[in-house]
Design a protein around this motif. Structure first.
Motif, PDB file in Angstrom:
ATOM      1  N   GLY A  63      -4.770  13.205  -4.422  1.00 66.17           N
ATOM      2  CA  GLY A  63      -5.085  12.320  -3.024  1.00 66.17           C
ATOM      3  C   GLY A  63      -4.008  11.444  -2.945  1.00 66.17           C
ATOM      4  N   GLY A  64      -2.858  11.269  -3.868  1.00 68.13           N
ATOM      5  CA  GLY A  64      -2.078  10.198  -4.022  1.00 68.13           C
ATOM      6  C   GLY A  64      -0.993  10.229  -2.576  1.00 68.13           C
ATOM      7  N   ARG A  65      -1.014  11.057  -1.613  1.00 67.43           N
ATOM      8  CA  ARG A  65      -0.323  11.131  -0.472  1.00 67.43           C
ATOM      9  C   ARG A  65      -1.288  10.215   0.698  1.00 67.43           C
ATOM     10  N   SER A  66      -2.600  10.000   0.349  1.00 73.25           N
ATOM     11  CA  SER A  66      -3.545   9.382   1.355  1.00 73.25           C
ATOM     12  C   SER A  66      -3.780   8.118   1.012  1.00 73.25           C
ATOM     13  N   SER A  67      -3.511   7.053   1.891  1.00 74.17           N
ATOM     14  CA  SER A  67      -3.772   5.745   1.482  1.00 74.17           C
ATOM     15  C   SER A  67      -5.230   5.438   1.228  1.00 74.17           C
ATOM     16  N   ALA A  68      -6.130   6.108   1.867  1.00 73.69           N
ATOM     17  CA  ALA A  68      -7.354   5.927   1.814  1.00 73.69           C
ATOM     18  C   ALA A  68      -7.871   6.423   0.708  1.00 73.69           C
ATOM     19  N   ALA A  69      -7.576   7.501   0.136  1.00 74.61           N
ATOM     20  CA  ALA A  69      -7.799   8.303  -1.082  1.00 74.61           C
ATOM     21  C   ALA A  69      -7.494   7.250  -2.202  1.00 74.61           C
ATOM     22  N   VAL A  70      -6.189   6.911  -2.190  1.00 71.62           N
ATOM     23  CA  VAL A  70      -5.647   6.006  -3.267  1.00 71.62           C
ATOM     24  C   VAL A  70      -6.441   4.697  -3.412  1.00 71.62           C
ATOM     25  N   LEU A  71      -6.843   4.053  -2.325  1.00 71.89           N
ATOM     26  CA  LEU A  71      -7.390   2.954  -2.195  1.00 71.89           C
ATOM     27  C   LEU A  71      -8.577   3.103  -2.921  1.00 71.89           C
ATOM     28  N   VAL A  78       0.725  -1.301   0.051  1.00 70.92           N
ATOM     29  CA  VAL A  78       0.000  -0.086   0.154  1.00 70.92           C
ATOM     30  C   VAL A  78       0.868   1.223  -0.056  1.00 70.92           C
ATOM     31  N   ALA A  79       1.879   1.175   0.794  1.00 66.44           N
ATOM     32  CA  ALA A  79       3.010   2.506   0.764  1.00 66.44           C
ATOM     33  C   ALA A  79       3.467   2.664  -0.619  1.00 66.44           C
ATOM     34  N   GLY A  80       3.868   1.453  -1.297  1.00 64.18           N
ATOM     35  CA  GLY A  80       4.444   1.671  -2.570  1.00 64.18           C
ATOM     36  C   GLY A  80       3.386   2.115  -3.649  1.00 64.18           C
ATOM     37  N   VAL A  81       2.208   1.831  -3.375  1.00 61.73           N
ATOM     38  CA  VAL A  81       1.022   2.016  -4.368  1.00 61.73           C
ATOM     39  C   VAL A  81       0.975   3.770  -4.198  1.00 61.73           C
ATOM     40  N   ARG A  82       0.966   4.259  -2.819  1.00 63.52           N
ATOM     41  CA  ARG A  82       0.717   5.482  -2.603  1.00 63.52           C
ATOM     42  C   ARG A  82       1.688   6.319  -3.115  1.00 63.52           C
ATOM     43  N   GLN A  83       3.165   5.892  -2.931  1.00 66.26           N
ATOM     44  CA  GLN A  83       4.281   6.534  -3.539  1.00 66.26           C
ATOM     45  C   GLN A  83       4.044   6.757  -4.912  1.00 66.26           C
TER      46      GLN A  83
END
Length: 156
Positions: free
Chosen positions: A64-72, A50-55
């Motif tokens: 919203g790419g910096r937020s895990s929730a927004a990315v998911l 998840v951290a890699g996807v967010r990055q």
């Protein structure tokens, strides 16, 4: 269900996948297998994934790419619009489902999209170690919010 996104889709509708891919980044192995409309993502470390996807999302300029929730949430909506579903699995079990056919009230409340379902037991096990207590507390809080929302919806 979540409303469709007004922005241009990243994936074409009706996309079908045939894949067997092993990706290794910074000592993290991720296997992606796909057949038709279903993707299965297997990793030993869901947090690192998840951290890699967010990055990657932040680097690509995804809002919203910096937020895990927004990315998911965005991933779930994009997969659903394309007619795909992805399942993230760790050695301890399923962690997350996102995309077509997923309709999660808890996902809508916690992440902003009903197209994402977090499997609490798998997610808690994936966090592991010293963070277990914090993760269990967060899961209990999210569960309580979902129950409260469900109850208030029945009263309306």
């Amino acid at each position: 269900m979540s409303a469709p996104s007004p922005r241009a889709a990243l994936l074409p509708a009706g996309l079908r996948v045939s894949a067997d891919l092993l990706v290794q980044v910074d000592d993290l192995d991720v296997r992606v297998e796909g057949d038709g409309a279903e993707l299965r993502v297997t990793t030993a470390d869901a947090r690192a994934l998840v951290a890699g996807v967010r990055q990657a999302a932040a680097a690509a300029g995804v809002r919203g790419g910096r937020s895990s929730a927004a990315v998911l949430a965005r991933v779930g909506e994009e997969l659903a619009a394309a007619g795909l579903v992805a399942r993230v699995i760790t050695p301890t079990g399923p962690v997350l489902e996102a995309g077509a056919g997923v309709d999660s009230r808890l996902g809508r409340l916690a992440l902003g999209s009903s197209r994402v379902r977090v499997h609490r037991a798998g997610a808690l096990a994936a966090v592991g170690g010293a963070r277990w207590g914090l993760a269990a507390g967060l899961a209990a809080l999210v569960g309580a919010v979902a129950v409260a929302a469900a109850r208030s919806g029945r009263r309306s």
